[in-house]
Design an enzyme around this catalytic site. Structure first.
Site, PDB file in Angstrom:
ATOM      1  N   ARG A  35      16.573   7.531   0.323  1.00  0.00           N
ATOM      2  CA  ARG A  35      15.924   6.133   1.088  1.00  0.00           C
ATOM      3  C   ARG A  35      16.950   5.462   1.686  1.00  0.00           C
ATOM      4  O   ARG A  35      17.899   5.075   1.091  1.00  0.00           O
ATOM      5  CB  ARG A  35      14.874   5.438   0.248  1.00  0.00           C
ATOM      6  N   ARG A  54      14.643  -4.968  -2.508  1.00  0.00           N
ATOM      7  CA  ARG A  54      14.706  -3.676  -1.684  1.00  0.00           C
ATOM      8  C   ARG A  54      14.715  -4.066  -0.165  1.00  0.00           C
ATOM      9  O   ARG A  54      15.067  -5.261   0.478  1.00  0.00           O
ATOM     10  CB  ARG A  54      13.745  -2.957  -1.792  1.00  0.00           C
ATOM     11  N   LYS A  70      11.600  -4.188  -9.394  1.00  0.00           N
ATOM     12  CA  LYS A  70      11.812  -4.098  -8.062  1.00  0.00           C
ATOM     13  C   LYS A  70      11.059  -5.527  -7.346  1.00  0.00           C
ATOM     14  O   LYS A  70      10.501  -6.036  -7.903  1.00  0.00           O
ATOM     15  CB  LYS A  70      11.153  -3.087  -7.330  1.00  0.00           C
ATOM     16  N   LYS A 110      10.417  -7.488  -3.468  1.00  0.00           N
ATOM     17  CA  LYS A 110      10.291  -6.997  -2.270  1.00  0.00           C
ATOM     18  C   LYS A 110      10.106  -8.163  -1.205  1.00  0.00           C
ATOM     19  O   LYS A 110       9.359  -9.254  -1.591  1.00  0.00           O
ATOM     20  CB  LYS A 110       9.123  -6.060  -2.096  1.00  0.00           C
ATOM     21  N   CYS A 166       0.858   7.592   1.025  1.00  0.00           N
ATOM     22  CA  CYS A 166       2.189   7.656   0.409  1.00  0.00           C
ATOM     23  C   CYS A 166       2.542   9.448   0.395  1.00  0.00           C
ATOM     24  O   CYS A 166       1.487  10.123   0.546  1.00  0.00           O
ATOM     25  CB  CYS A 166       2.195   7.110  -0.914  1.00  0.00           C
ATOM     26  N   CYS A 222       6.768  13.807  -5.153  1.00  0.00           N
ATOM     27  CA  CYS A 222       6.982  12.568  -6.065  1.00  0.00           C
ATOM     28  C   CYS A 222       6.398  12.695  -7.582  1.00  0.00           C
ATOM     29  O   CYS A 222       5.495  13.434  -7.936  1.00  0.00           O
ATOM     30  CB  CYS A 222       5.856  11.559  -5.628  1.00  0.00           C
ATOM     31  N   CYS A 242      -0.885   7.636  -6.756  1.00  0.00           N
ATOM     32  CA  CYS A 242      -0.871   7.200  -8.172  1.00  0.00           C
ATOM     33  C   CYS A 242      -1.081   5.688  -8.256  1.00  0.00           C
ATOM     34  O   CYS A 242      -1.198   5.157  -7.006  1.00  0.00           O
ATOM     35  CB  CYS A 242       0.537   7.445  -8.695  1.00  0.00           C
ATOM     36  N   CYS A 268       2.162   2.285  -3.420  1.00  0.00           N
ATOM     37  CA  CYS A 268       3.463   2.277  -2.233  1.00  0.00           C
ATOM     38  C   CYS A 268       2.834   2.037  -0.703  1.00  0.00           C
ATOM     39  O   CYS A 268       3.195   1.686   0.035  1.00  0.00           O
ATOM     40  CB  CYS A 268       4.150   3.687  -2.172  1.00  0.00           C
TER      41      CYS A 268
END
Length: 1436
Positions: A936, A1005, A1070, A1072, A1290, A1296, A1335, A1339
């Site tokens: 990414r 991120r 994470k 954001k 996603c 994934c 899931c 995302c």
């Protein structure tokens, strides 16, 4: 190709003279002679150049331009049109750089000489010694003149002698200044005469020639061999002069004949060229080894004829062209016969010396085919258009009968058509000899003869010929015959399409006759047998290998393709088949059993077949063999990689021993000592284990786990057993066979659940075996004593009819072991995520029973139980994200990295994955998963320059799976990057002035920004702010540059690294950040940890931002301690304060975050601390209070598609890219289209957070060109429904590792069906935001969508309703388990009611709340309240 002396010599010069060396790999999987020489040189070189390998077929020009050093840039390749034609567009730019292009040719010079006209210098070498000397000249010339030099040389044979200078002299030689004479002037030509004395003008050609002579003279001084532009021998007063460019030697002595071997092919100053043509010469024959040259006049013939024609002499010699064909050795008689023919033939007739190959011609038409087969026929139509002719199309049956589709009948009909076309050509040529036909018609017929084999031009000129015939009505009978054969004026591409049934009786079938016919026809054979059903066919009927059968004929083009594996490979094969002169057979894989088989199933079957080698992808082109190239190209990546790994392993040791002979003795000599030491250590270990196990039974712990939870429990159980004195070990269920299991005494099983009660991947093989044995009633485990602990979630399947899925794997395993005679020694233990302590509640009841059984329940454990290794430990021990990544990259024994390193690579923007479509099959074959990596990019604001786009496109082709994805975080994502490509891919990304650092991991991120095409000024301000925030919050570790870019710390001590913001533990999870510009909330500002909402003052200028904090999407199914949350508005800040506030919020999270697996995000920190307390901590760090929030309004979170013009007059176009996937597919060549746009676009690209693309900053004068390209590639097509335009998904399967269900591949299929419901109710143009994820991690931000589906198991989803249209409200769980039929059954009446009862301007998410379908979600903590739809709402 082996390293011949010529290849080695040129490769060594290139290596030791260059600063950057670029090399194009061969199409063959075995490395070229260039590569092996580079590797050998690297072991001895003091100063090593940067060596860059370009995959076969990739564009080397881009790599050359992007890696131009201050010194010398060299490029080496074997001649191949697929490679060299890529260079042509870049040569104009490369021409003024210090670049040497070394092109090795096997025989024919045609492809290499195409480049000659675009470079200042072109040098040709016939022998290996010349190749070495001229490589030195070329390197010197390029460095001193700063211009590009093309060096063409023959590969030669293994026995050619080469004398080389020591490698350390080459850099000094290149660094020397130009040689000058005593007066300070440059040396004049070697024969003592200056160019002016030869009558030459001081033009550019002369100046370049003098530069060549200077370089040649300097080289002569070093190598002590004469180096001349022309080598002349023979008669001094000849009547015939033969000028040669080709491999054969013309070492003959004849009276009256002279030979000139050209070494310098450009520049060719007229005076210098005339100086080698004696006045007595009456005839000049220019012999060129260019038998595949496509135009009428060969390259050097034109130059020489032009010079001779312009010479001011009384008796100009006749100049004739000659093609040198396939000639191993020339004899004197061959030359004499050539000159005899030259004296008797018209000078305009091209002569031939040796045999020459014919040039392939092509043709093509269009069909009606069954549903799935259209994936291939559409490609044929797309490639060949009106030229396409499906010769056995079912459409012909009404007129020709049933035989029209048979290969025999079709072959006969095609033969007749080809004969009629040959007759047409003959008649046209006859007409051209008739002086009485009108001049206009004569001109058109002449033109048609020239273009008759060109599919496009022959049609256009043919129509003009017909129009002229009808208008002029010539009286000739031949003209009437032309009119009667008018259907053959167009060049066609004829295809016969058949099934694999033709391959059962090859010898007697029409397919055999077609293959043996030598006719220019193409055969497409569709094999529809699914891989999973390959063993279910009739064993009495054996299918023949059509590809092998056809290749044995030697003159048939053969390709094996699979459209669902590689679209571009199919295109390439179809085009090559069309161009091939003769029969072509394309074997196409299309595995389906019925018309109803979904495309997704075909994709999975194809991947299995290709990956396992059952359906290899390859191309066999005899035309290449005739050109001296390898005719066979293997295109199956999986097979090529396996072959390469095998070759690497087989050759590695022998290469080491060859390079270091003493190594063999050391290896053998140390073998005995190593063996003794290993035996001693093993004996000691065995003795210790024996002492431990004397009084206690051994315990084997077997586990099946996908997420790692069950694995941790199993390993903890084994560790606790050892602490109690037991001999214990833990392994996966699939690591043991039933035979070995039967020998065990005590076995404890720990298993979780996957999908609908299925076993995890690493337990399925054993489970299937146990089921099969139980079905046969066998009692094979009577000596085994066992117990089972299952882990599941009782709330995961809330419907009564689905309740049996809870812990189904553990229950089934327990029952199956009992059926097989095993003795249950402790009751089945069940761990439930819904219990107070989760699975631990059930585990604490189960484990003591096991200790009691084994008689160790009374053992008092004194030793402290080891603390489980968590991500926090891995981060702290990683030396600031280094870990053992470097060592893992160098480990060629596996395609994976160590588990701890896969946690660290996330911080570097990399996720380890494997292809889950083929995981089971690979496990059954006993090989590791098909590991690859996702990369990414970090690209704040999603703004990308055209040159960066082109690099991303190239990286996808060279290092990934040929596609790339626009993510919901406004950046690029590459999939399918194998381990050995990781470093080069990341280097290429960095060369584009982008990077991947902090694109993933427990750090801040990619910062995203509203795309807002109509507010370009505000976007620019918001974008600059986003870049500053991204830079402020970027990790400072140098590990990234050390590992991927080979940039070492000055002191070389990693302990000196420091993270001023993050510390050694980094963040709990994470983080954001998003920037939104009202009224568009396309970034879903409230779904981010930190948000900045742009506030505009009364002058329209950016005044500052409202700051939000605490948003987040991730959830764990069934765990009500986890929930999505929208951010809270903290207040207002100025632009200058923004970076500080973002930093302080992150620091408060760093110091107060939970760092537990499920509650580590900022949203939980704020809810735990309280918003006011959290805000106070932020303000304490800031040293001031945040200002009160200012008013703002959002009205949508979808993109604004189509054209928009901003205040400055610039134009912007938002393209719809479904789910962000940039790829080429039938009727949607988006990747190719965007590549072409990037080549000419002068503005930028903006990626949107909804996975679409904005072509921005288009000037008015550039609009027509951009619009034409958008239309050509259908990128301007916005006719999709508003539902589709508002959708997002996603990646999920197959890459994934967290996916539980399909998403990107399935959502378009679901939308096809839901949009029909919308259209039935007049809602085609009404936007409904629908999102899907594989899931619950969220995302694609599903929890703020109006309708959302979150994967729980294959084909099964959580359904959510009621999100706000502009991202202002969370949705809520409507149904906990739905499949496609249930989704459609729910949505059909709901959408109909919405169409009938909605208020003016009311959006779907608001309607379902007002109508009582779902309750509104007021906060993240209340997300589970009143979930379940109408029942929950009614009960409230």
């Amino acid at each position: 190709m082996s390293a011949t002396p010529a290849l080695r010599a040129v490769a060594r010069v290139a290596y030791f003279s260059s600063d950057v060396l670029v090399h194009s790999r061969s199409s063959h999987p075995i490395p070229t002679g260039f590569e092996s020489t580079f590797d050998a040189a690297a072991r001895t070189a003091q100063n090593k150049p940067t060596v860059l390998a370009v995959p076969f077929g990739a564009d080397p020009g881009t790599t050359l331009l992007q890696n131009r050093p201050s010194g010398l840039l060299s490029y080496t390749t074997l001649s191949n049109p697929q490679i060299l034609h890529h260079l042509i567009p870049h040569l104009a730019e490369l021409a003024s750089t210090s670049t040497v292009l070394h092109v090795a040719v096997a025989e024919d010079l045609s492809d290499a000489l195409v480049l000659r006209s675009s470079v200042p210098f072109c040098i040709y070498s016939r022998t290996a010694q010349q190749a070495y000397d001229n490589a030195l000249v070329a390197s010197r010339l390029a460095r001193t003149e700063g211009k590009a030099v093309l060096h063409i040389f023959h590969v030669g044979h293994d026995r050619e002698p080469v004398s080389e200078v020591s490698e350390d002299r080459i850099p000094r030689f290149l660094a020397e200044k130009r040689a000058t004479n005593g007066n300070g002037h440059h040396h004049s030509p070697s024969n003592g005469s200056t160019l002016s004395e030869l009558g030459e003008d001081a033009d550019e050609s002369s100046r370049l020639f003098r530069a060549y002579e200077q370089a040649a003279l300097a080289t002569l001084v070093m190598v002590r061999r004469a180096i001349r532009p022309f080598y002349q021998h023979g008669s001094t007063e000849p009547h015939n002069l033969v000028m040669t460019v080709g491999r054969p030697s013309f070492a003959f002595v004849f009276v009256g004949i002279s030979f000139v071997e050209l070494s310098l092919l450009k520049p060719l100053p007229p005076a210098r060229l005339l100086s080698v043509i004696p006045p007595s010469t009456q005839r000049v024959v220019v012999v060129e080894q260019v038998r595949r040259w496509q135009t009428k006049w060969t390259p050097l013939y034109l130059d020489i004829a032009s010079v001779v024609h312009q010479a001011e002499t009384e008796n100009r010699p006749v100049v004739q062209s000659c093609i040198l064909g396939d000639v191993e050795e020339l004899e004197a008689v061959d030359v004499l016969k050539l000159l005899q023919r030259a004296s008797t033939q018209d000078p305009s007739v091209r002569l031939e010396l040796g045999s020459s190959s014919s040039i392939a011609a092509g043709t093509v038409a269009t069909p009606h085919v069954p549903k799935h087969e259209s994936s291939y026929t559409k490609m044929l139509s797309h490639l060949f258009g009106e030229r396409l002719e499906i010769s056995n199309s079912p459409d012909l049956v009404p007129s020709l009968g049933q035989l029209a589709t048979s290969p025999e009948f079709t072959l006969g009909r095609i033969r007749g058509e080809l004969e009629e076309r040959a007759e047409l050509v003959s008649i046209v040529q006859e007409l051209l000899q008739d002086a009485s036909i009108p001049a206009e018609l004569h001109a058109l017929l002449s033109k048609w003869v020239l273009v008759k084999d060109d599919g496009v031009k022959s049609k256009k000129v043919g129509e003009e010929v017909l129009a002229a015939l009808e208008e002029l009505k010539p009286s000739q009978v031949a003209a009437e015959r032309v009119f009667s054969l008018r259907s053959h004026l167009n060049a066609r591409s004829r295809w016969i399409i058949g099934s694999d049934a033709w391959s059962y009786d090859l010898g007697a079938s029409g397919l055999h006759h077609a293959i043996a016919s030598k006719l220019n026809i193409n055969i497409l054979i569709l094999d529809t047998l699914p891989y999973s059903a390959r063993n279910a066919s009739d064993p009495s009927r054996r299918k023949q290998d059509v590809g092998l059968y056809a290749m044995n004929h030697g003159d048939v083009y053969v390709a094996s393709v699979a459209v669902y594996s590689s679209y571009t490979h199919v295109l390439q094969a179809l085009m090559e088949a069309d161009k091939f002169e003769g029969p072509s057979v394309v074997l196409a894989y299309l595995p389906y059993q019925t018309e109803e088989t979904p495309a997704l199933e075909i994709l999975k079957e194809t991947k299995l077949a290709v990956d396992t080698g059952y359906w290899p992808l390859y191309r066999w082109n005899p035309a290449k063999e005739r050109a001296g190239q390898d005719p066979f190209t293997l295109d199956s990546d999986a097979v090529k990689n396996d072959l390469q790994r095998f070759l690497d392993r087989q050759n590695h040791l022998s290469q080491l021993v060859r390079a270091q002979p003493q190594l063999a003795a050391e290896l053998v000599g140390s073998l005995g000592e190593n063996l003794k030491l290993a035996r001693k250590q093993r004996a000691q270990q065995t003795y210790s284990e024996l002492l431990t196990a004397i009084d206690a039974p051994p315990l084997l712990v077997l586990y099946a786990s996908d997420s790692g939870k069950a694995e941790k429990v199993a390993k903890r159980l084994a560790a606790r057993a050892k602490m109690r004195g037991l001999s214990a070990s833990a392994a996966t269920m699939d690591s043991i066979t039933v035979e070995d299991l039967a020998k065990e005494e005590y076995v404890a099983f720990v298993t979780s659940v996957a999908g609908q009660g299925e076993f995890p991947q690493n337990g399925r093989t054993l489970a299937k075996t146990l089921n099969a044995l139980a079905a046969r009633g066998e009692q094979s485990l009577t000596n085994v004593r066992y117990t089972v602990f299952g882990m599941g979630d009782s709330h995961y399947w809330p419907r009564p009819e689905d309740a049996h899925y809870y812990n189904k794997a553990g229950k089934d395993l327990d029952a199956r072991l009992e059926q097989l005679g095993a003795q249950r020694v402790a009751p089945l233990g069940l761990g439930d995520d819904q219990d107070a302590d989760g699975p631990e509640t059930g585990y604490k009841l189960w484990e003591p029973q096991l200790w009691k059984l084994l008689g160790v329940d009374a053992v008092e454990v004194q030793e402290a139980e080891p603390e489980p290794i968590t991500n926090e430990h891995i981060k702290a021990a990683s030396q600031y994200l280094r870990g053992t990544i470097v060592e893992g990259l160098e480990d060629n024994s596996t395609g994976a990295l160590a588990p701890s390193d896969t946690q660290l690579t996330k911080f570097h923007g990399i996720y380890q994955q494997d292809d889950r479509d083929i995981r089971d099959e690979r496990q059954a074959q006993g090989v590791e998963p098909a590991f690859s990596f996702m990369i990414r990019v970090r690209m704040p604001g999603g703004v990308c320059k055209p040159d960066q786009w082109l690099m991303m496109d190239q990286i996808a082709d060279e290092h990934g799976n040929g596609t790339f994805k626009i993510t919901t975080r406004q950046t690029f994502q590459f999939h399918g990057v194998i381990k050995r490509h990781l470093k080069s891919a990341i280097r290429d990304i960095n060369r584009a002035l982008l990077d991947t650092l902090a694109a993933c991991g427990d750090v801040n991120r990619n910062v995203i920004v509203s795309a807002i095409p109509s507010l370009s000024k505000l976007h620019a301000q918001a974008y600059e702010f986003a870049k500053r925030v991204s830079e402020r919050l970027l990790p400072r570790t140098t590990a990234y540059h050390e590992i991927w870019l080979d940039k070492k710390l000055v002191a070389g001590d990693a302990l000196k690294d420091v993270e001023p913001l993050y510390g050694e533990f980094y963040l709990p999870r994470k983080f954001k950040v998003a920037v939104a510009v009202p009224p568009t909330n396309d970034v879903d500002i409230f779904a981010n940890d930190v948000g900045f909402i742009a506030i505009v003052d009364e002058k329209g200028e950016l005044a500052g931002f409202n700051v939000t904090a605490g948003g987040g999407m991730g959830v764990t199914h069934g765990n009500k301690k986890t929930y999505p949350r929208l951010g809270d508005v903290l207040g207002f800040c100025t632009v200058e304060q923004g970076c500080d506030i973002a930093e302080k919020i992150m620091l408060v999270q760093r110091d107060n975050g939970n760092r537990e697996e499920y509650n580590a995000r900022l949203k939980y920190t704020i809810d735990r601390m309280g918003l006011d307390v959290f805000k106070g901590e932020v303000e304490k760090l800031l040293g001031y209070q945040i200002q009160p929030a200012r008013p703002f309004t959002f009205d949508r979170n979808v993109d604004d598609f189509g054209w928009h013009t901003d205040a400055s007059g610039k134009h912007h176009f938002t393209c719809f890219i479904e789910n962000g996937r940039i790829q080429d597919e039938p009727d949607r060549d988006f990747k190719a289209g965007l590549r072409e746009i990037a080549k000419v676009h002068k503005g930028t690209f903006r990626l949107t957070a909804n996975q679409h693309l904005v072509v921005t900053d288009v000037a008015t004068e550039d609009l027509p060109q951009i619009k034409d390209l958008l239309a050509q590639y259908k990128l301007d097509n916005l006719s999709q429904s508003a539902l589709r335009l508002s959708s997002s998904a996603c990646v999920a399967f197959p890459t994934c590792g967290l996916a539980m269900a399909e998403s990107e591949r399935y959502l378009p299929i679901l939308i096809d069906k839901v949009e029909k419901i919308c259209e039935e109710n007049g809602l085609r143009n009404d936007s409904i935001v629908m999102r899907m994820t594989g899931c619950p991690n969220g995302c694609a931000r599903p929890y703020v969508a109006e309708v959302a589906f979150v994967g729980k198991a294959p084909g099964t989803y959580l359904m959510l309703l009621g999100g706000g249209y502009h991202g202002q409200r969370l949705n809520k769980i409507y149904r906990e388990t739905v499949t496609e039929p249930e989704i459609l059954a729910i949505l059909k009446p709901m959408i109909k009611r919405y169409a009938l009862e909605r208020h003016e301007g009311e959006h779907f998410g608001d309607f379902v709340i007002r109508a009582g379908y779902i309750a509104p979600t007021t906060s993240g903590k209340a997300w589970y309240d009143k979930m379940g739809g109408e029942i929950a709402v009614a009960s409230s």
